[in-house]
Design an enzyme around this catalytic site. Structure first.
Site, PDB file in Angstrom:
ATOM      1  N   ILE A  46      -3.771   5.886   3.250  1.00  0.00           N
ATOM      2  CA  ILE A  46      -3.873   4.552   2.653  1.00  0.00           C
ATOM      3  C   ILE A  46      -2.477   4.001   2.405  1.00  0.00           C
ATOM      4  O   ILE A  46      -1.656   4.634   1.735  1.00  0.00           O
ATOM      5  CB  ILE A  46      -4.681   4.594   1.342  1.00  0.00           C
ATOM      6  N   CYS A  47      -2.202   2.809   2.954  1.00  0.00           N
ATOM      7  CA  CYS A  47      -0.936   2.102   2.796  1.00  0.00           C
ATOM      8  C   CYS A  47       0.220   3.006   3.234  1.00  0.00           C
ATOM      9  O   CYS A  47       0.210   3.514   4.349  1.00  0.00           O
ATOM     10  CB  CYS A  47      -0.793   1.610   1.350  1.00  0.00           C
ATOM     11  N   GLN A  48       1.225   3.229   2.387  1.00  0.00           N
ATOM     12  CA  GLN A  48       2.331   4.109   2.755  1.00  0.00           C
ATOM     13  C   GLN A  48       1.825   5.502   3.121  1.00  0.00           C
ATOM     14  O   GLN A  48       2.342   6.149   4.032  1.00  0.00           O
ATOM     15  CB  GLN A  48       3.331   4.202   1.612  1.00  0.00           C
TER      16      GLN A  48
END
Length: 350
Positions: A143-145
């Site tokens: 998720i994301c980074q």
């Protein structure tokens, strides 16, 4: 003033002040503790990783999934409330859920580079989940980074991952008009990498808030006007606490992530290296489901969907969400439309 009598305006301001006082009284009487809404246990603590297994849904024989959340935010947002829990939606779809909850950053972490997080931390977590479940290859959700971390690990160690789910994950860091990318051009991250100090979480919070500086004001005014009818009042307080509580960042790893990826866009250019190994997107050997938000101001859609040009089309799929970055993680609509579909995709093909 559109011809309105001054008395009417004063009355409206007085009513707003009273709603504001009532709103603050409700906040004081509804203080919520930080924590997870789903029972879980810490099954591994090693280096920067605190690995959690959630005690929900099936266990014996269920397909395990390891979630890698972003290091720049607290991971509890994916289990922040029973009705807004990605963890529960994945479990309901037949998955046995593990999460990499990052340990608190200390001064001893300032010298660590990205390899500690991309290779060592994810590798240790995969080893544990494999040993605990009997599955040689593990489903990975980033998720994301954390998605960039998971994607990089899957490219460097392609035999470890069964299926790879990416959620609001930046790949082409120069795509779109993200303000974070524009800011990164004016910061010399090489200095931070050479003389690393940890980056305060308050600075990360300020960076995110500055991307859309009036969001907080608009949100608070709407709440003041309608909080008495707000059935999710406690949930909104939890979200406020999460938004304003970014953890400190390890200096060298943060400098490398911002400089190599946001600054020089090395991932899609094929020049991103982790411990001397090139992260080659074409080495992906696992099915990928790329979930992105069409109105994402932090990770523009084009930044995520750029991955499709680098992997085998037969392995690649996309799942768009008509909303924003945080909405894709916690909104009620995402709980209905996105998380169950991601969960079914992960548990398929046992």
């Amino acid at each position: 003033m559109n011809g309105r009598p001054a008395a009417d305006i004063r009355q409206e301001l007085d009513r707003f002040r009273e709603r504001y006082r009532s709103f603050n009284r409700d906040i004081e009487s509804n203080a919520v503790a930080r924590g997870w809404c789903t029972p879980n246990r810490v099954v591994l603590e090693k280096g920067p990783v605190r690995l959690r297994e959630f005690i929900v849904g099936p266990e014996e024989g269920a397909v395990p999934v390891l979630i890698v959340y972003s290091h720049v935010n607290r991971a509890d947002v994916i289990d922040i409330d029973p009705d807004h829990s990605m963890v529960r939606r994945l479990a309901e779809a037949g998955n046995r859920v593990f999460l990499m909850d990052w340990a608190r950053t200390s001064d001893a972490d300032r010298e660590k580079d990205l390899s500690v997080y991309v290779l060592d931390a994810i590798g240790d977590a995969l080893d544990f989940v494999s040993g605990a479940t009997g599955f040689e290859r593990i489903n990975l959700v980033g998720i994301c980074q954390g998605g960039t971390f998971a994607l990089s690990h899957a490219c460097l160690r392609p035999g470890r991952v069964r299926r790879l789910g990416l959620v609001v994950t930046p790949v082409d860091f120069h795509a779109g008009d993200s303000l974070i990318r524009l800011w990164s051009r004016h910061i010399r991250f090489t200095r931070l990498a050479a003389h690393p100090v940890n980056v305060p979480g308050e600075l990360i919070t300020l960076m995110f808030r500055s991307a859309r500086p009036f969001d907080d004001l608009r949100r608070h005014v709407r709440r003041i006007d309608g909080h008495e009818e707000d059935s999710d009042f406690e949930f909104s307080l939890r979200m406020d606490r999460w938004v304003h509580d970014c953890p400190d960042q390890p200096g060298r790893a943060f400098a490398q992530f911002m400089g190599d990826l946001y600054g020089e866009n090395r991932l899609v250019r094929g020049t991103f290296e982790v411990r001397g190994e090139a992260v080659d997107l074409k080495r992906l050997e696992t099915p990928v489901l790329n979930v992105f938000a069409e109105s994402d101001h932090l990770v523009p859609p084009g930044s995520s969907t750029a991955l499709g040009a680098h992997v085998d089309p037969g392995l690649y799929g996309e799942l768009p969400f008509g909303g924003g970055h945080i909405g894709l993680i916690v909104s009620a609509r995402a709980q209905r439309e996105v998380h169950p579909e991601l969960g079914r995709w992960l548990s398929a093909g046992r």
